[in-house]
Design a protein around this motif. Sequence first.
Motif, PDB file in Angstrom:
ATOM      1  N   GLY A 174       0.893   3.942  -3.204  1.00 16.31           N
ATOM      2  CA  GLY A 174       0.560   5.345  -2.869  1.00 16.31           C
ATOM      3  C   GLY A 174       1.473   6.383  -3.003  1.00 16.31           C
ATOM      4  O   GLY A 174       1.328   7.417  -3.629  1.00 16.31           O
ATOM      5  N   PHE A 175       2.877   5.870  -2.900  1.00 11.32           N
ATOM      6  CA  PHE A 175       4.019   6.940  -3.250  1.00 11.32           C
ATOM      7  C   PHE A 175       4.041   6.888  -4.923  1.00 11.32           C
ATOM      8  O   PHE A 175       4.475   8.114  -5.451  1.00 11.32           O
ATOM      9  N   PHE A 222       1.712   6.346  -7.161  1.00  9.06           N
ATOM     10  CA  PHE A 222       0.666   7.208  -7.638  1.00  9.06           C
ATOM     11  C   PHE A 222       0.567   8.660  -7.222  1.00  9.06           C
ATOM     12  O   PHE A 222       0.376   9.584  -8.292  1.00  9.06           O
ATOM     13  N   THR A 223       1.307   8.804  -6.025  1.00  5.78           N
ATOM     14  CA  THR A 223       1.351  10.441  -5.526  1.00  5.78           C
ATOM     15  C   THR A 223       2.266  11.114  -6.707  1.00  5.78           C
ATOM     16  O   THR A 223       2.461  12.099  -7.244  1.00  5.78           O
ATOM     17  N   ALA A 265       0.855  -1.099   0.108  1.00  4.89           N
ATOM     18  CA  ALA A 265       0.058  -0.154   0.130  1.00  4.89           C
ATOM     19  C   ALA A 265       0.976   1.288   0.034  1.00  4.89           C
ATOM     20  O   ALA A 265       0.658   2.253  -0.702  1.00  4.89           O
ATOM     21  N   MET A 266       1.845   1.360   0.948  1.00  2.00           N
ATOM     22  CA  MET A 266       2.787   2.501   0.716  1.00  2.00           C
ATOM     23  C   MET A 266       3.431   2.732  -0.708  1.00  2.00           C
ATOM     24  O   MET A 266       3.785   3.668  -0.748  1.00  2.00           O
TER      25      MET A 266
END
Length: 470
Positions: A453-454, A456-457, A449-450
């Motif tokens: 998340g990074f 996609f950010t 998930a981390m």
Amino acid sequence: MELTMREPRMNGLVPRGHPESEQSQAELAGFLPQPPPGKKAVQFSDFEGKTSLGMSMFNLSNAIMGSGILGLAYAMANTGILLFLALLLCMALLSAYSIHLLLTCAGFVGIRAYEELGRRAFGTYGKVAAAGVICLHNIGAMSSYLYIIKSELPLVIGTFLDSKATDSSWFLDGNVLIILVSIGIILPLALMRHLGYLGYTSGLSLTCMVFFLASVIYKKFSIQCPLTVGNSSLGPAKGLNDTCEVQFFTINSQTAYTIPILAFAFVCHPEVLPIYTELRRPSQRRMQAVANMSIGAMFLMYGLTATFGYLTFFGSVEAEMLHMYSQTDLLILCVRLAVLMAVTLTVPVVLFPIRRAIQQLLFPTKAFSWARHITIALGLLTLVNVLVIFVPNIRDIFGVIGATSAPSLIFILPSIFYIRIIPRDQESLASRPKIQAATFATLGIVIMAMSLGFIFTDWAVTGQSKGAGH
């Protein structure tokens, strides 16, 4: 089959001194029931394991080592020396533990195929999920290796020919070169029937990477501060750290990518069970020893490469460290050749688990067929070549693959297989081993998930991915 799962001897739970203890150890050593008296015991359904302990270690080490070794110095620059080495050690230990979970599950049910462990744990859905993750990860890894060939081989050939060739020459076209390498070198090795025979090429591949490491160490002491790259008359390269300041702990926007990069760098789990299958006198202890020695060797190589690469270029090291060195340097030219040879010889080792996964999914009961064996290899190499040639920017795809497949193969799948396969009457859900496995799976989900998340950010903020491949 349920009776087999609950048989104490299959789980190695018979106490020492029990009259059945000696027999159970003999059964566990080969996973398969003992043959009738007078017949020779075989370790596998169609052949006996012939690969030595050392050759198996070469194969597994080669499966662990990937193109990501070129980006470890960059990862260290974004974490600092001490934090990076601590994370590297943690990832090595966690990888060894996940292999222990895999081998324990395989020993309990007598299965030595990752996909079949998925079927035993969750039925057809588990088998398809395991095979899909293996194929996704290894196709991404193969693509990264061929991308290195596509980008580095024209430079090497151009350096040898100097001004005798132009950029339009066909032998400087990376797309043409990867096709020639795939047909002339990779395909013949990929057509071998057994993985054990690739131990010799794995040994050569590892030798090439040891030479790469030795060259990185040597260059650290031959490149002085202020740093210069290429022709010294050009002065310090733009953006290089003239102060050569060493960072022991540092946190920045790229630090979060370090754990996914390291996880991807230690993925070898699809190859573990095929190598186990071909190990001479296979037992869980012998295969765990192979895994521990291989992971330990790669931990040492990764740590030294990252440290000396970072101490050469400090905070300005690029994601692919070879780009920091002069293209006309004779030693670096030899290093490029060694890296090219290493990644070329690694592709067939990575292809084997994909072919096995496809066979497990589509032809689980079929006998070995050379036609099918060759067709699958040709199809896989064609697919990977098409990806490398026609996809304009595959970095984003590699980022997603690395963020999903690596945590799945190292953390999540081995843990949930262990929880499902080992019966509750042998180890309850509240037992320490299963709590550890559940925690391990949760850690993998958090890392996945981390990472996503990074990534996609990054896409949203900068429009590009900075993830690294294996």
